[in-house]
Design a protein around this motif. Sequence first.
Motif, short mmCIF file in Angstrom:
data_model
loop_
_atom_site.label_atom_id
_atom_site.label_comp_id
_atom_site.label_asym_id
_atom_site.label_seq_id
_atom_site.Cartn_x
_atom_site.Cartn_y
_atom_site.Cartn_z
N GLN A 569 0.82 -1.23 0.00
CA GLN A 569 0.00 0.00 0.00
C GLN A 569 0.85 1.27 0.00
N GLN A 570 2.17 1.13 0.32
CA GLN A 570 3.08 2.27 0.45
C GLN A 570 2.55 3.31 1.46
N GLU A 571 2.07 2.78 2.55
CA GLU A 571 1.55 3.60 3.64
C GLU A 571 2.11 3.10 4.97
N VAL A 572 2.09 4.00 5.95
CA VAL A 572 2.55 3.64 7.29
C VAL A 572 1.33 3.39 8.17
N GLU A 573 1.33 2.22 8.80
CA GLU A 573 0.21 1.81 9.65
C GLU A 573 0.61 1.93 11.12
N GLU A 574 -0.29 2.42 11.94
CA GLU A 574 -0.03 2.53 13.38
C GLU A 574 -0.59 1.31 14.09
N ILE A 575 0.24 0.69 14.96
CA ILE A 575 -0.22 -0.44 15.76
C ILE A 575 -0.60 0.12 17.14
N THR A 576 -1.82 0.52 17.26
CA THR A 576 -2.27 1.18 18.51
C THR A 576 -2.44 0.20 19.65
N GLY A 577 -2.46 -1.09 19.33
CA GLY A 577 -2.62 -2.09 20.39
C GLY A 577 -1.40 -2.23 21.28
N MET A 578 -0.33 -1.62 20.90
CA MET A 578 0.90 -1.73 21.71
C MET A 578 0.95 -0.69 22.83
N ILE A 579 -0.10 0.13 22.96
CA ILE A 579 -0.10 1.19 23.95
C ILE A 579 -1.42 1.17 24.73
N ASP A 580 -1.33 1.45 26.03
CA ASP A 580 -2.49 1.69 26.90
C ASP A 580 -3.42 0.49 27.05
N SER A 588 2.25 -2.73 40.25
CA SER A 588 1.39 -3.61 41.03
C SER A 588 1.59 -5.06 40.61
N GLU A 589 1.78 -5.92 41.58
CA GLU A 589 1.95 -7.34 41.30
C GLU A 589 0.64 -8.01 40.85
N TYR A 590 -0.48 -7.32 41.01
CA TYR A 590 -1.78 -7.91 40.64
C TYR A 590 -2.18 -7.57 39.20
N ALA A 591 -1.41 -6.76 38.54
CA ALA A 591 -1.76 -6.36 37.17
C ALA A 591 -1.59 -7.55 36.22
N GLU A 592 -2.47 -7.66 35.23
CA GLU A 592 -2.39 -8.67 34.18
C GLU A 592 -2.43 -7.98 32.82
N SER A 593 -1.79 -8.60 31.82
CA SER A 593 -1.67 -7.95 30.51
C SER A 593 -2.27 -8.77 29.38
N SER A 594 -3.07 -9.80 29.70
CA SER A 594 -3.61 -10.67 28.64
C SER A 594 -4.44 -9.88 27.63
N GLN A 595 -5.10 -8.82 28.11
CA GLN A 595 -5.93 -8.03 27.21
C GLN A 595 -5.12 -7.22 26.20
N SER A 596 -3.81 -7.16 26.41
CA SER A 596 -2.96 -6.39 25.49
C SER A 596 -2.39 -7.24 24.37
N LEU A 597 -2.66 -8.54 24.37
CA LEU A 597 -2.12 -9.41 23.32
C LEU A 597 -2.61 -8.97 21.94
N GLY A 598 -1.70 -8.98 20.99
CA GLY A 598 -2.06 -8.63 19.62
C GLY A 598 -1.09 -9.24 18.65
N LYS A 599 -1.43 -9.22 17.36
CA LYS A 599 -0.58 -9.82 16.34
C LYS A 599 -0.34 -8.86 15.19
N CYS A 600 0.82 -9.03 14.57
CA CYS A 600 1.18 -8.21 13.41
C CYS A 600 1.99 -9.09 12.46
N GLU A 601 1.55 -9.19 11.21
CA GLU A 601 2.28 -9.98 10.22
C GLU A 601 3.04 -9.03 9.27
N LEU A 602 4.25 -9.43 8.97
CA LEU A 602 5.06 -8.66 8.03
C LEU A 602 5.23 -9.47 6.74
N HIS A 603 5.02 -8.78 5.61
CA HIS A 603 5.22 -9.39 4.30
C HIS A 603 6.47 -8.79 3.67
N SER A 604 6.84 -9.30 2.54
CA SER A 604 8.07 -8.85 1.89
C SER A 604 8.04 -7.34 1.66
N GLY A 605 9.10 -6.69 2.13
CA GLY A 605 9.23 -5.24 1.97
C GLY A 605 8.60 -4.44 3.10
#
Length: 682
Positions: A569-580, A588-605
């Motif tokens: 696409q020759q565009e820059v995409e923001e991965i907003t799932g990596m923040i907040d 805090s030892e009670y914090a959990e991060s399972s809700q922050s799981l996400g995926k990103c696939e990279l293709h050639s180039g």
Amino acid sequence: MIQIYALSFWFILAFLVPLWLSARTRKEYGNRPFWLLLSLIIFAVNGLCVAIITINKIDPASSLSVTLTLLVQALYPVLFTIAEYSIHSQRIQKNLLQTEFNSRLRLVWFILAGILATIILILFLPNSITKALNVIVFASLIALLYAYNFSLFSFEEGIIRFNRTPFILGIIFTILGILFNGSTISPLGAFSLLLVNIIFAAKVFHEYFWYRMEHFNQVHIQHEKSEQNRTRLINDMLAASIKDEEIIIRNVLEQYLKQLENALTNPNVKFKSMMLYTKKSQKLQVESDNFIIGYCTPLINIETLKRLNQEAAHTLIREQSFSILSATSQEALAFPEDCIHNMITKRSMVALDNPPTHLASIFKLILFFPIYNQNDLLGMLVLFKEGSNYIFPKEQSILNSLADELSIALTLQNAKRIQEDKNRLSQEMDVARNIQISVLPRDIIIDGYDIAASMKTASEVGGDVYDFIGLTNKNYLAIGDVSGHGLPAGLMALIFMSALHGSIKTLETLQAELTASQIYDIINKVLVEINRNRIGSDKFMTGNILEERNGTFTYAGSHLIGLVYRAEQQEVEEITGMIDRAAFLGLSEYAESSQSLGKCELHSGDILLLYTDGLIEARNNHNVLFGLENVKRILKSKAEASVEEIQNELLNQVANFAEQGDVKKYQGNFADDISMIVIKRK
């Protein structure tokens, strides 16, 4: 000649009265102008008497003529005595010498009574032989009155600067005048007394004009000398070692103690010892024997004070310290804290003229003298007098100069210690910065990708961190940033890396599987336990954990928006799932991060850019942020370039942007570390 003599009074008065008018406007002269005026009035009375004799053509043999002639000659030594007292009266009073002066003055009254009796005898004894004899007696008494001034003003030579020359000349010419005149004014007698008038005028002129000019010149010379001494002191202190600094300060103390001793002639009223307390933290303490000059005792009221030898006394002095905080409290204080409290409160010296019992058997006066640099208390001097409980003005002036020089020396000493601490800290920070960089992975190699990573450090040790761990069938990447700067931030970053490696190596050993979010949670618990619970730090950090497997990146945590350039696409995409989407690490030892799981696939180039906030938060001279849009623009424009070129272009452009802003402000460094990982799929 007689007419010239008669007129000389009024010419001289016209010359001296302006000097009196000038003197009376100067507050520093005290009551000196009053005594000068009195001497001028006596001089005017003499002029009137001479005018009556010469202008009215009184019979030289008449009682009035004889009386006026004798009175004129009798008033000359009185005139000189009062003029001399006008010169010294302020010093005599300020230095508590008035009682001694008054006791010396008693003989003057007896001499004046003798002169008056002789005048009466001359008037009422008609016999010429007897009259001639009485004239000789009269002349002798006049000479005695003149000469007695040598004794009257010759005491405390360090304070009273008596000049004998005018009195010697006064004796010579007044006696010649009496002998030439007899009971009437003759030309030769008038000439002799004219010279006495000139001597009187010269004396007053010298004191109230010429000496003042000399004094101003001396003050200027003294000021230049003081500036030279201060310059030399500054240069010596800057070049000195710690031990040499003590010797320099001791030399200053000894030099000024000698000045105090030389300021007064009576050995019983001098300061003979002193000690210097310096401020360290919130305490005043004598740090070294070099700061104890002469016979000093600890500031304690014990019976054994007199029996202490020098070594024992010095040991007790060094061991004794006084809290500034207690000295400034409102509680009832005992000696010497009460004196120190008053000294700090008033910001001026405190003189204790009634020391506690056992100290009073040794000293009559203990003086506490503060040393300030503007509003900062640097230390205090404690001085002792054994034979007097009074501080003379000249002593106070010397002590003020001493305090000024000690202020310079102690300020430089403290500044050097601060600079040494800064240098030592800077070296430690350099070591920490080198450690921070050296633990980063040297190469990040993943099959099917070109990867470049770098960290541009700021002026301080920062909390940026990135890492890579390659396993057989997958790879792990991490990037994070600790809040704040300095060693605590760098330490937390190292704990993060250790926890990351420990978690992944354990998985490898056990051949277990954990998601990126589970690894993130393990690291969080480690940081909470070590950094918060054990170290007691309030630091926290942002971070992302990424797992790469077969071209797919699974990520978890909360850091910054990731950027992906999509080649198709020759565009820059923001991965907003990596923040907040997860709690920050270390809070805090009670914090959990399972809700922050996400995926990103990279293709050639495709290009994935991970970075820290130093990149987007660099500021220019208008306080404008470099921002995410500039990063996206550069990533898009350099998409065909190698990962190293993309990385260098980002660094170059952010450096140019911040050149007149952060880079200039922080002397060639960025305000924050800039870390980045550029990943390009082949």
